[in-house]
Design a protein around this motif. Structure first.
Motif, PDB file in Angstrom:
ATOM      1  N   ALA A 167     -17.346  -8.153  65.341  1.00  0.00           N
ATOM      2  CA  ALA A 167     -17.438  -7.121  66.518  1.00  0.00           C
ATOM      3  C   ALA A 167     -17.766  -8.155  67.957  1.00  0.00           C
ATOM      4  CB  ALA A 167     -18.693  -6.221  66.480  1.00  0.00           C
ATOM      5  N   GLY A 168     -17.926  -9.535  67.485  1.00  0.00           N
ATOM      6  CA  GLY A 168     -17.993 -10.206  68.977  1.00  0.00           C
ATOM      7  C   GLY A 168     -19.376 -10.752  69.129  1.00  0.00           C
ATOM      8  N   LEU A 169     -20.560 -10.126  68.257  1.00  0.00           N
ATOM      9  CA  LEU A 169     -21.883 -10.588  68.704  1.00  0.00           C
ATOM     10  C   LEU A 169     -22.074 -12.039  68.655  1.00  0.00           C
ATOM     11  CD1 LEU A 169     -21.854  -7.235  68.603  1.00  0.00           C
ATOM     12  CD2 LEU A 169     -24.383  -7.545  67.793  1.00  0.00           C
ATOM     13  N   GLU A 170     -23.011 -12.705  69.464  1.00  0.00           N
ATOM     14  CA  GLU A 170     -23.344 -13.810  69.277  1.00  0.00           C
ATOM     15  C   GLU A 170     -24.438 -13.947  68.141  1.00  0.00           C
ATOM     16  OE1 GLU A 170     -22.063 -16.306  70.748  1.00  0.00           O
ATOM     17  OE2 GLU A 170     -20.818 -15.365  72.164  1.00  0.00           O
ATOM     18  N   PHE A 171     -24.792 -15.224  67.727  1.00  0.00           N
ATOM     19  CA  PHE A 171     -25.857 -15.304  66.659  1.00  0.00           C
ATOM     20  C   PHE A 171     -27.132 -14.949  66.938  1.00  0.00           C
ATOM     21  CE2 PHE A 171     -23.227 -19.184  65.300  1.00  0.00           C
ATOM     22  CZ  PHE A 171     -22.390 -18.550  64.176  1.00  0.00           C
ATOM     23  N   ARG A 172     -27.497 -15.066  68.319  1.00  0.00           N
ATOM     24  CA  ARG A 172     -28.723 -14.726  68.506  1.00  0.00           C
ATOM     25  C   ARG A 172     -28.730 -13.150  68.782  1.00  0.00           C
ATOM     26  NH1 ARG A 172     -31.473 -19.102  70.736  1.00  0.00           N
ATOM     27  NH2 ARG A 172     -30.108 -20.687  71.232  1.00  0.00           N
ATOM     28  N   GLU A 173     -27.634 -12.410  68.966  1.00  0.00           N
ATOM     29  CA  GLU A 173     -27.864 -11.053  69.170  1.00  0.00           C
ATOM     30  C   GLU A 173     -27.866 -10.481  67.695  1.00  0.00           C
ATOM     31  OE1 GLU A 173     -25.112 -10.110  72.905  1.00  0.00           O
ATOM     32  OE2 GLU A 173     -24.084 -10.695  71.195  1.00  0.00           O
ATOM     33  N   ILE A 174     -27.231 -10.938  66.778  1.00  0.00           N
ATOM     34  CA  ILE A 174     -27.207 -10.771  65.206  1.00  0.00           C
ATOM     35  C   ILE A 174     -28.732 -10.696  64.747  1.00  0.00           C
ATOM     36  CG2 ILE A 174     -26.438 -11.184  63.094  1.00  0.00           C
ATOM     37  CD1 ILE A 174     -23.773 -12.133  64.320  1.00  0.00           C
ATOM     38  N   LEU A 175     -29.130 -11.836  65.211  1.00  0.00           N
ATOM     39  CA  LEU A 175     -30.702 -12.076  64.768  1.00  0.00           C
ATOM     40  C   LEU A 175     -31.671 -11.003  65.307  1.00  0.00           C
ATOM     41  CD1 LEU A 175     -30.971 -16.068  65.274  1.00  0.00           C
ATOM     42  CD2 LEU A 175     -30.859 -14.639  63.103  1.00  0.00           C
ATOM     43  N   VAL A 176     -31.347 -10.449  66.449  1.00  0.00           N
ATOM     44  CA  VAL A 176     -32.196  -9.508  67.079  1.00  0.00           C
ATOM     45  C   VAL A 176     -32.343  -8.027  66.206  1.00  0.00           C
ATOM     46  CG1 VAL A 176     -32.744  -7.621  69.058  1.00  0.00           C
ATOM     47  CG2 VAL A 176     -32.246 -10.142  69.321  1.00  0.00           C
ATOM     48  N   VAL A 177     -30.880  -7.687  65.602  1.00  0.00           N
ATOM     49  CA  VAL A 177     -30.610  -6.610  64.736  1.00  0.00           C
ATOM     50  C   VAL A 177     -31.372  -7.066  63.617  1.00  0.00           C
ATOM     51  CG1 VAL A 177     -28.900  -5.478  63.391  1.00  0.00           C
ATOM     52  CG2 VAL A 177     -28.271  -6.241  65.907  1.00  0.00           C
ATOM     53  N   ALA A 178     -31.371  -8.108  63.090  1.00  0.00           N
ATOM     54  CA  ALA A 178     -32.300  -8.472  61.623  1.00  0.00           C
ATOM     55  C   ALA A 178     -33.724  -8.223  61.888  1.00  0.00           C
ATOM     56  CB  ALA A 178     -32.034  -9.794  61.286  1.00  0.00           C
ATOM     57  N   ALA A 179     -34.045  -8.599  63.065  1.00  0.00           N
ATOM     58  CA  ALA A 179     -35.622  -8.363  63.509  1.00  0.00           C
ATOM     59  C   ALA A 179     -36.017  -7.172  63.491  1.00  0.00           C
ATOM     60  CB  ALA A 179     -36.153  -8.997  64.786  1.00  0.00           C
ATOM     61  N   ALA A 180     -35.195  -6.029  63.965  1.00  0.00           N
ATOM     62  CA  ALA A 180     -35.464  -4.698  64.244  1.00  0.00           C
ATOM     63  C   ALA A 180     -35.465  -4.158  62.760  1.00  0.00           C
ATOM     64  CB  ALA A 180     -34.288  -4.019  65.012  1.00  0.00           C
ATOM     65  N   LEU A 181     -34.437  -4.470  61.833  1.00  0.00           N
ATOM     66  CA  LEU A 181     -34.582  -3.965  60.455  1.00  0.00           C
ATOM     67  C   LEU A 181     -35.798  -4.384  59.744  1.00  0.00           C
ATOM     68  CD1 LEU A 181     -31.001  -4.356  59.518  1.00  0.00           C
ATOM     69  CD2 LEU A 181     -32.198  -2.229  59.597  1.00  0.00           C
ATOM     70  N   SER A 182     -36.394  -5.483  60.092  1.00  0.00           N
ATOM     71  CA  SER A 182     -37.557  -5.853  59.179  1.00  0.00           C
ATOM     72  C   SER A 182     -38.835  -5.027  59.383  1.00  0.00           C
ATOM     73  CB  SER A 182     -37.983  -7.415  59.675  1.00  0.00           C
ATOM     74  OG  SER A 182     -38.455  -7.623  60.930  1.00  0.00           O
ATOM     75  N   LEU A 183     -38.814  -4.459  60.776  1.00  0.00           N
ATOM     76  CA  LEU A 183     -40.032  -3.423  61.078  1.00  0.00           C
ATOM     77  C   LEU A 183     -39.871  -2.367  60.393  1.00  0.00           C
ATOM     78  CD1 LEU A 183     -40.007  -4.198  64.770  1.00  0.00           C
ATOM     79  CD2 LEU A 183     -41.516  -5.096  62.989  1.00  0.00           C
ATOM     80  N   MET A 184     -38.752  -1.986  59.912  1.00  0.00           N
ATOM     81  CA  MET A 184     -38.583  -0.530  59.165  1.00  0.00           C
ATOM     82  C   MET A 184     -38.890  -0.583  57.694  1.00  0.00           C
ATOM     83  SD  MET A 184     -34.644   0.386  60.293  1.00  0.00           S
ATOM     84  CE  MET A 184     -34.516   2.011  59.136  1.00  0.00           C
ATOM     85  N   ALA A 185     -39.394  -1.744  56.956  1.00  0.00           N
ATOM     86  CA  ALA A 185     -39.693  -2.029  55.901  1.00  0.00           C
ATOM     87  C   ALA A 185     -41.040  -1.367  55.641  1.00  0.00           C
ATOM     88  CB  ALA A 185     -39.604  -3.607  55.320  1.00  0.00           C
TER      89      ALA A 185
END
Length: 400
Positions: A167-185
């Motif tokens: 979708a064109g996201l940069e590596f850093r933007e993808i890492l932000v998505v990952a951080a948000a999901l970790s909080l859901m655990a």
């Protein structure tokens, strides 16, 4: 004698516990596996080479080793395991939140080490809760269920990584998505029931407190850990066969294939280990890894890469849960957390050497030499698994 004490009560809702822990692992691994496939690419984008990849892979696994040992010991001494699990997931979430801010590959080394320290804190107590939530005859299936769910999270995570990158996201933007999901655990983690047991006032620590069979297995598992260098080297090897956009996209898809196989085969592999025995399951798994590593020495096409990543996923399905289950088999309730901590710790220390050695060999002699190194050590671990059991069995017969 500690191991002759009465067994602690099993949780009546053990199946619910396994499911909840599995969901926690699924969410956390979805987060982690968004990060994992892009990590070697992120490191190279920050100026790191093969040695940097080895440092990140080895140190991020090895530095938390002391925490795995200590958390296992504390879990047994206090009898409170869930608190350590919560603390471990919290530490990982903080590190993942800071990872997108990395300005150099050295920052990645630090933050990945902190993130894995979180795993170090939670690994042994979580495994102890899993083994305490099921009957002894079903431990393999219990670990296999959790492994299947967390690896399904890995499938989702690697798939999301590919979609977000497409979708064109940069590596850093993808890492932000990952951080948000970790909080859901943390949501399902709230409802996990701790498998309480009476604290042990005095507990003899160290490898010497473990049974001879368990000590031998920890040595063998450490040898295999030296062979089983970071997945990032497999990703870098795959990247050599593609150019342009495929140099990023194809390795991501191959990593997702690895996780699909791992997830799908985790429960059947756990059940097989319950039936034929853990030592034979592990000996086969180590031998299979040796063949996979040897395949990466001679691979010459993308079709062969696909087959090798399928086999790589099968190796983890066979080995990952069976190793923790075998440690549980060879330890009593009162020392299970300590035994799991010692196992995770020694394997983690071996990971430091594995990453550094593999990265150095890759940089000096090339990728083929790195995978040959892994193949030979894995074969040695497989042979040691069988030979050790035979020798220990004869020793016990002579002492009887």
């Amino acid at each position: 004698m500690i191991c002759k004490m009465a067994e602690d009560q099993r949780a009546e809702d053990g199946g619910r516990n396994i499911l909840l822990i599995g969901i926690v692992s699924l969410l956390n691994d979805t987060s982690s596996e968004i990060i994992q496939p892009i990590m070697p690419l992120f490191i190279t984008s920050l100026g790191g080479g093969a040695l940097a990849v080895g440092l990140v892979g080895g140190l991020s696994e090895g530095i938390p080793s002391i925490l795995k040992i200590l958390s296992g010991y504390v879990g047994d001494v206090t009898g409170k395991r869930k608190a350590l699990v919560v603390a471990g997931y919290g530490l990982s979430a903080v590190a993942k939140t800071l990872l997108p801010l990395s300005g150099s590959w050295q920052h990645v080394v630090l933050l990945k080490s902190i993130e894995r320290c979180g795993k170090g804190v939670r690994a042994a107590p979580k495994d102890a809760i899993i083994s305490g939530s099921v009957e002894p005859s079903h431990i393999g299936r219990g670990f296999g269920t959790v492994r299947a769910l967390d690896t399904f999270g890995a499938v989702l995570g690697s798939g999301l990584a590919y979609l977000l990158w497409s979708a064109g996201l940069e590596f850093r933007e993808i890492l932000v998505v990952a951080a948000a999901l970790s909080l859901m655990a943390f949501i399902p983690l709230i409802y996990v029931r701790d498998i309480r047991r009476s604290p042990v006032a005095v507990l003899r620590a160290g490898i010497s407190a473990l049974s001879p069979r368990l000590r031998w297995f920890i040595i063998v598992a450490s040898i295999f850990s030296l062979a089983n260098f970071s997945y990032m080297f497999f990703m870098l090897r795959a990247q050599e066969f593609f150019t342009g956009a495929l140099a990023v996209g194809a390795p991501l898809l191959l990593y997702m294939l690895f996780n699909v196989v791992y997830s799908g085969m985790a429960i059947p592999s756990g059940m097989v280990s319950d039936l034929i025995g853990r030592r034979w399951t592990l000996a086969i798994g180590y031998a299979l890894f040796s063949l996979v590593a040897l395949g990466f020495v001679f691979v010459s096409s993308s079709e062969w890469l696909m087959l090798l990543f399928i086999m790589y996923g099968l190796v983890f399905a066979v080995v990952d849960g069976a190793q923790s289950a075998y440690v549980s088999d060879l330890s009593c309730d009162e020392m299970r957390c300590t035994a799991l901590g010692a196992y995770h710790g020694m394997v983690g220390f071996a990971s430091i050497a594995s990453g550094l050695i593999a990265g150095s060999i890759w940089q000096i002699y090339g990728p083929e030499a790195t995978f040959l190194f892994g193949a030979l050590l894995a074969a040695a671990a497989s042979c040691s698994m069988i030979l050790g059991e035979v020798l220990l069995g004869r020793s016990e017969e002579l002492q009887a």
